[in-house]
Design an enzyme around this catalytic site. Structure first.
Site, PDB file in Angstrom:
ATOM      1  N   GLY A  84       0.806  -1.221   0.000  1.00 54.16           N
ATOM      2  CA  GLY A  84       0.000   0.000   0.000  1.00 54.16           C
ATOM      3  C   GLY A  84       0.835   1.265   0.000  1.00 54.16           C
ATOM      4  O   GLY A  84       2.019   1.234  -0.338  1.00 54.16           O
ATOM      5  N   LEU A 140       0.371   3.571  -2.134  1.00 52.79           N
ATOM      6  CA  LEU A 140       0.722   3.344  -3.539  1.00 52.79           C
ATOM      7  C   LEU A 140       1.278   4.594  -4.206  1.00 52.79           C
ATOM      8  O   LEU A 140       0.864   5.716  -3.911  1.00 52.79           O
ATOM      9  CB  LEU A 140      -0.519   2.848  -4.301  1.00 52.79           C
ATOM     10  CG  LEU A 140      -1.111   1.534  -3.786  1.00 52.79           C
ATOM     11  CD1 LEU A 140      -2.327   1.134  -4.624  1.00 52.79           C
ATOM     12  CD2 LEU A 140      -0.086   0.406  -3.772  1.00 52.79           C
ATOM     13  N   HIS A 164       4.272   1.385  -8.069  1.00 48.62           N
ATOM     14  CA  HIS A 164       3.259   0.327  -7.980  1.00 48.62           C
ATOM     15  C   HIS A 164       2.359   0.356  -9.218  1.00 48.62           C
ATOM     16  O   HIS A 164       2.028  -0.685  -9.782  1.00 48.62           O
ATOM     17  CB  HIS A 164       2.376   0.528  -6.737  1.00 48.62           C
ATOM     18  CG  HIS A 164       3.097   0.457  -5.428  1.00 48.62           C
ATOM     19  ND1 HIS A 164       3.192   1.533  -4.574  1.00 48.62           N
ATOM     20  CD2 HIS A 164       3.742  -0.567  -4.813  1.00 48.62           C
ATOM     21  CE1 HIS A 164       3.860   1.171  -3.488  1.00 48.62           C
ATOM     22  NE2 HIS A 164       4.212  -0.085  -3.606  1.00 48.62           N
ATOM     23  N   GLN A 213       7.652  -9.356   7.924  1.00 48.83           N
ATOM     24  CA  GLN A 213       8.889  -9.002   7.204  1.00 48.83           C
ATOM     25  C   GLN A 213       9.585  -7.790   7.793  1.00 48.83           C
ATOM     26  O   GLN A 213      10.619  -7.357   7.287  1.00 48.83           O
ATOM     27  CB  GLN A 213       8.615  -8.811   5.710  1.00 48.83           C
ATOM     28  CG  GLN A 213       7.843  -7.556   5.352  1.00 48.83           C
ATOM     29  CD  GLN A 213       7.507  -7.519   3.869  1.00 48.83           C
ATOM     30  OE1 GLN A 213       6.705  -8.314   3.386  1.00 48.83           O
ATOM     31  NE2 GLN A 213       8.132  -6.615   3.127  1.00 48.83           N
ATOM     32  N   ASP A 254      13.322  -3.672  -5.661  1.00 51.68           N
ATOM     33  CA  ASP A 254      13.713  -4.636  -4.618  1.00 51.68           C
ATOM     34  C   ASP A 254      14.312  -5.847  -5.337  1.00 51.68           C
ATOM     35  O   ASP A 254      13.712  -6.919  -5.374  1.00 51.68           O
ATOM     36  CB  ASP A 254      12.499  -5.014  -3.784  1.00 51.68           C
ATOM     37  CG  ASP A 254      11.870  -3.789  -3.140  1.00 51.68           C
ATOM     38  OD1 ASP A 254      12.373  -3.336  -2.118  1.00 51.68           O
ATOM     39  OD2 ASP A 254      10.893  -3.249  -3.702  1.00 51.68           O
ATOM     40  N   GLN A 299      14.827  -9.114  -3.485  1.00 55.17           N
ATOM     41  CA  GLN A 299      13.519  -9.732  -3.224  1.00 55.17           C
ATOM     42  C   GLN A 299      13.024 -10.466  -4.476  1.00 55.17           C
ATOM     43  O   GLN A 299      12.523 -11.589  -4.397  1.00 55.17           O
ATOM     44  CB  GLN A 299      12.534  -8.636  -2.812  1.00 55.17           C
ATOM     45  CG  GLN A 299      11.085  -9.077  -2.762  1.00 55.17           C
ATOM     46  CD  GLN A 299      10.185  -7.974  -2.254  1.00 55.17           C
ATOM     47  OE1 GLN A 299      10.126  -7.732  -1.060  1.00 55.17           O
ATOM     48  NE2 GLN A 299       9.479  -7.306  -3.146  1.00 55.17           N
ATOM     49  N   LEU A 314      10.817   2.715 -11.200  1.00 55.68           N
ATOM     50  CA  LEU A 314      10.328   4.068 -11.492  1.00 55.68           C
ATOM     51  C   LEU A 314      10.948   5.070 -10.519  1.00 55.68           C
ATOM     52  O   LEU A 314      11.086   4.771  -9.329  1.00 55.68           O
ATOM     53  CB  LEU A 314       8.804   4.136 -11.384  1.00 55.68           C
ATOM     54  CG  LEU A 314       8.213   4.422 -12.755  1.00 55.68           C
ATOM     55  CD1 LEU A 314       8.063   3.130 -13.509  1.00 55.68           C
ATOM     56  CD2 LEU A 314       6.946   5.190 -12.660  1.00 55.68           C
ATOM     57  N   SER A 371       9.272   5.250  -3.626  1.00 56.23           N
ATOM     58  CA  SER A 371       9.096   4.320  -2.513  1.00 56.23           C
ATOM     59  C   SER A 371       8.044   4.897  -1.578  1.00 56.23           C
ATOM     60  O   SER A 371       7.948   6.122  -1.422  1.00 56.23           O
ATOM     61  CB  SER A 371      10.429   4.179  -1.764  1.00 56.23           C
ATOM     62  OG  SER A 371      10.221   3.592  -0.504  1.00 56.23           O
TER      63      SER A 371
HETATM   64  P1  AMP Z   1       6.091  -2.445  -1.568  1.00 57.64           P
HETATM   65  O1  AMP Z   1       4.706  -1.895  -1.461  1.00 57.64           O
HETATM   66  O2  AMP Z   1       7.164  -1.471  -1.250  1.00 57.64           O
HETATM   67  O3  AMP Z   1       6.241  -3.778  -0.879  1.00 57.64           O
HETATM   68  O4  AMP Z   1       6.307  -2.751  -3.106  1.00 57.64           O
HETATM   69  C1  AMP Z   1       5.405  -3.560  -3.823  1.00 57.64           C
HETATM   70  C2  AMP Z   1       6.001  -3.871  -5.169  1.00 57.64           C
HETATM   71  O5  AMP Z   1       6.230  -2.669  -5.876  1.00 57.64           O
HETATM   72  C3  AMP Z   1       7.360  -4.585  -5.068  1.00 57.64           C
HETATM   73  O6  AMP Z   1       7.435  -5.572  -6.077  1.00 57.64           O
HETATM   74  C4  AMP Z   1       8.334  -3.468  -5.313  1.00 57.64           C
HETATM   75  O7  AMP Z   1       9.569  -3.907  -5.859  1.00 57.64           O
HETATM   76  C5  AMP Z   1       7.569  -2.634  -6.315  1.00 57.64           C
HETATM   77  N1  AMP Z   1       8.074  -1.267  -6.342  1.00 57.64           N
HETATM   78  C6  AMP Z   1       8.239  -0.438  -5.283  1.00 57.64           C
HETATM   79  N2  AMP Z   1       8.798   0.723  -5.658  1.00 57.64           N
HETATM   80  C7  AMP Z   1       9.001   0.618  -6.995  1.00 57.64           C
HETATM   81  C8  AMP Z   1       9.575   1.486  -7.973  1.00 57.64           C
HETATM   82  N3  AMP Z   1      10.055   2.680  -7.656  1.00 57.64           N
HETATM   83  N4  AMP Z   1       9.626   1.051  -9.253  1.00 57.64           N
HETATM   84  C9  AMP Z   1       9.158  -0.189  -9.584  1.00 57.64           C
HETATM   85  N5  AMP Z   1       8.613  -1.046  -8.711  1.00 57.64           N
HETATM   86  C10 AMP Z   1       8.540  -0.655  -7.435  1.00 57.64           C
END
Ligand code: AMP
Length: 282
Positions: A31, A33, A37, A61, A152, A155, A178, A187
């Site tokens: 979330g 977002l 995302h 986690q 990530d 991950q 992005l 992030s």
């Molecule tokens: P999170 O909500 O941070 O756990 O991220 C959810 C998904 O979005 C994960 O697969 C992250 O790697 C991806 N994600 C987060 N930030 C970015 C970004 N800046 N560019 C691409 N994917 C992202």
């Protein structure tokens, strides 16, 4: 937009979808977002008939309880944002109990070398938590494809290994990072930065770019020392690690070999906020 809080309702909808021969893509998120995302959702929409975005701040986690407490949350805002992207998306937003049952604990995995370095080294138990929640989500949602960001990168590689080791019938798709206009990787944690921290955190991206330039001509040791020296004199940022590693094994390298792909990885603190980023070097 259909919002599922209970796994049974979602599973009924998934069965119905599959009976029509349609494909389902899953985008797991925690979330808060942002465009990163949304880019995963757009990638998923290109190749899946239906996309489900899971929104769940996974407690297992987080190795640091304050980090979990501070993590930004806003389900309603997230839903509104997803609606503007595509009103036909599905959202799965379970409680921890709904997802895990009574025991909200991690399964223990052996991710081999992938789990012991970088994030695995500095955030004990983190990847067991990630593996646990992703496996649960795959088992409940049964997507044919799942989308993860290269933001990530470790991950992503760990989830690829998990899927292979556990023979989970899901294709894992990695999507590009992005960035904000100043280069900072998007992030959810960026929301926690003070404006001047957010501006100065673009230094992480600049350092990665410069490392990529240097990678053509300088040794790995030279680049690593150079990066540590850059952060040493930085007023806002504190470097936790910088590593140049093989992109598939994530093993730190000392020397480059022909035909291998390498990436640089950074974790740094801006005040209390921990940021990670990475970049392909060749
Ligand atoms: P999170 O909500 O941070 O756990 O991220 C959810 C998904 O979005 C994960 O697969 C992250 O790697 C991806 N994600 C987060 N930030 C970015 C970004 N800046 N560019 C691409 N994917 C992202």
């Amino acid at each position: 937009m259909q919002i599922f809080k209970e796994k049974e309702a979602l599973q009924t909808a998934v069965r119905e979808l599959k009976s029509q021969g349609k494909t389902l893509g899953l985008v797991p998120t925690m979330g808060a977002l942002h465009d990163g995302h949304l880019s995963l959702v757009q990638n998923a929409e290109k190749i899946c008939d239906q996309v489900v975005v899971s929104i769940f701040v996974n407690p297992t986690q987080f190795n640091n309880p304050q980090d979990l407490e501070k993590y930004p949350r806003g389900l309603q805002k997230d839903i509104e944002l997803l609606k503007t992207l595509n009103p036909n998306l599905w959202v799965f937003a379970p409680t921890a109990q709904e997802l895990y049952g009574e025991n909200i604990i991690s399964e223990e995995f052996d991710f081999g070398g992938l789990g012991k370095v970088m994030e695995g080294k500095y955030r004990a138990g983190h990847f067991d938590g990630v593996g646990t929640v992703v496996k649960l989500l795959f088992e409940i949602v049964k997507p044919s494809k799942a989308f993860f960001g290269q933001k990530d990168f470790q991950q992503l590689q760990i989830i690829r290994k998990l899927t292979k080791d556990e023979k989970l019938p899901v294709e894992v798709i990695g999507c590009p990072i992005l960035r904000e206009p100043n280069g900072l990787a998007r992030s959810s944690r960026n929301e926690l930065l003070e404006p001047e921290e957010r501006e100065s955190a673009s230094f992480i991206h600049q350092t990665l770019l410069k490392s990529r330039d240097l990678f053509g001509t300088k040794s790995v040791n030279y680049i690593t020392d150079w990066v540590y020296a850059q952060f040493e004199s930085h007023p806002f940022l504190k470097l936790e690690y910088f590593e140049i590693a093989d992109a598939s094994t994530l093993k730190k390298i000392n020397r480059k070999r022909k035909g291998q792909e390498y990436r640089a990885f950074i974790a740094a603190y801006a005040g209390e906020v921990r940021l990670i980023d990475n970049m392909a070097l060749n």
